[in-house]
Design an enzyme around this catalytic site. Structure first.
Site, PDB file in Angstrom:
ATOM      1  N   ASP A   1     -41.325   9.490 -57.077  1.00 49.64           N
ATOM      2  CA  ASP A   1     -42.356  10.012 -57.961  1.00 49.64           C
ATOM      3  C   ASP A   1     -43.379  10.748 -57.095  1.00 49.64           C
ATOM      4  O   ASP A   1     -43.463  10.518 -55.878  1.00 49.64           O
ATOM      5  CB  ASP A   1     -43.010   8.868 -58.740  1.00 49.64           C
TER       6      ASP A   1
ATOM      7  N   ASP B   1     -47.092  12.050 -58.341  1.00 51.69           N
ATOM      8  CA  ASP B   1     -48.473  11.658 -58.590  1.00 51.69           C
ATOM      9  C   ASP B   1     -48.653  10.169 -58.329  1.00 51.69           C
ATOM     10  O   ASP B   1     -48.007   9.331 -58.952  1.00 51.69           O
ATOM     11  CB  ASP B   1     -48.861  11.979 -60.042  1.00 51.69           C
TER      12      ASP B   1
ATOM     13  N   ASP C   1     -45.109   4.429 -58.653  1.00 51.12           N
ATOM     14  CA  ASP C   1     -46.353   3.670 -58.723  1.00 51.12           C
ATOM     15  C   ASP C   1     -46.616   3.114 -60.116  1.00 51.12           C
ATOM     16  O   ASP C   1     -47.617   2.426 -60.319  1.00 51.12           O
ATOM     17  CB  ASP C   1     -47.536   4.552 -58.317  1.00 51.12           C
TER      18      ASP C   1
END
Length: 363
Positions: free
Chosen positions: A34, A36, A236
């Site tokens: 991922d 961001d 995250d």
């Protein structure tokens, strides 16, 4: 497809993190990263991310960047990664929810169909790649409406156009439904919040088809574009990255540099529990310590032991000479706490109170 190294996580056993006897960058052939909150936040590199990715790539791990953010094109994302110093980032290494939703729409409508776009250039480019024609108005006779993150400057009138078309019965699609997105100044509204605007405006009667993580269209797009054989999802967020890995049947690494904090991790339902946990992307470069169950039902990891007493998580140092400043890794404490909290929840009890245990760690 998965790989289990060392103790690992037994099939169906999601009540504690897994272990790896070798660095994760050696155990898996491809990191599905991922962006961001993992590689960057608000345009700036997350601490230790660039260096860690460079070491992992030099060791032979393929790096693929898989993002629910549909704003930018793969070329723009790769250029940004290069500016940050990430080595070898190319457009072909980037997989976006814009690409996934464009394929989803193309499977449903004839080539050359008009699609009303509420989002950024990344979404328009992905639609054209599938032979579809982006349009701007509900009066342009679109056969579909698609929403993707358009950045903070997206005009309010774009939501109105989407509401007009959806209200007329035009099929509705969304690149993703992440309610939030991390940035340099904090957590802001994501595409899911924008989708809710259109849903409310249309009376809540319509429901979009969603392509992004954690749903299968995004996993399909990622596999098709990367060719990964032993992938490791790195993210995250529990409800997108980790659940997406769960749905795809692959292992995952949660890093605590973005949306998810330790308290949320301890309260995770089974499909939101990562295989591994690390503070940041340096976790790719090391093995993962085993979380073991002792004779009293406590969970040990490194110098730490966690258990549940009277509905509360109890954290203690298993090695008397260890300390947080002198060698006891706080992340081992988090892993042990995960074992105690998840096992207690799976046994039918409430999620144990983690306040005192987290206070001890300074979390």
């Amino acid at each position: 497809m998965t790989v289990r190294i060392g103790q690992g996580r037994r099939d169906g056993d999601r009540n504690r993190p897994g272990g790896s006897a070798v660095p994760l960058s050696e155990a898996y052939d491809t990191a599905l990263l991922d962006l961001d909150g993992v590689v960057y936040a608000g345009g700036e590199a997350v601490p230790h991310a660039v260096e860690s990715l460079g070491v992992a790539r030099a060791g032979g791990m393929h790096l693929a960047y898989v993002t629910n953010n549909a704003l930018r094109t793969p070329e723009e994302v790769a250029a940004h990664l290069t500016e940050l110093g990430v080595p070898g980032a190319e457009a072909g290494d980037v997989v976006t929810s814009a690409q996934a939703v464009a394929r989803l729409i193309a499977d449903d409508v004839p080539p050359g169909s008009r699609v009303l776009v509420v989002g950024g250039e990344g979404l328009r480019v992905a639609l054209r790649e599938r032979g579809l024609v982006p349009v701007e108005s509900a009066d342009d006779e679109p056969v579909a409406v698609v929403q993707g993150y358009g950045g903070p400057e997206l005009p309010w009138r774009r939501f109105a156009e989407a509401a007009y078309a959806v209200g007329r019965g035009v099929p509705w699609y969304a690149s993703n439904t992440d309610l939030t997105i991390p940035g340099a100044r904090g957590i802001g509204p994501g595409n899911g919040a924008a989708v809710e605007v259109v849903r409310i405006a249309t009376g809540g009667r319509a429901e979009p088809k969603v392509a992004g993580k954690p749903l299968p269209p995004m996993h399909r797009e990622t596999v098709l574009r990367t060719g990964a054989e032993r992938p490791l999802v790195v993210g995250d967020r529990l409800d997108t990255d980790i659940e997406g890995a769960f749905n795809g049947g692959v292992d995952s690494l949660l890093v605590l540099t973005g949306v998810t904090d330790v308290a949320q991790l301890l309260a995770a339902v089974p499909e939101h529990r990562p295989t591994y946990v690390a503070a940041d992307l340096r976790g790719l470069l090391v093995g993962q310590p085993e979380v073991v169950v002792d004779a009293d039902g406590g969970f040990g990891c490194g110098a730490w032991r966690a258990s549940v007493s009277a509905g509360e998580l109890v954290l203690e140092e298993a090695a008397a000479e260890a300390s947080v400043s002198g060698g006891a890794d706080p992340m081992d404490a988090v892993r042990a706490l995960c074992g105690a909290a998840w096992s207690a929840a799976d046994a039918g009890g409430a999620v144990p109170d983690a306040g005192k245990a987290l206070a001890r760690l300074g979390v």
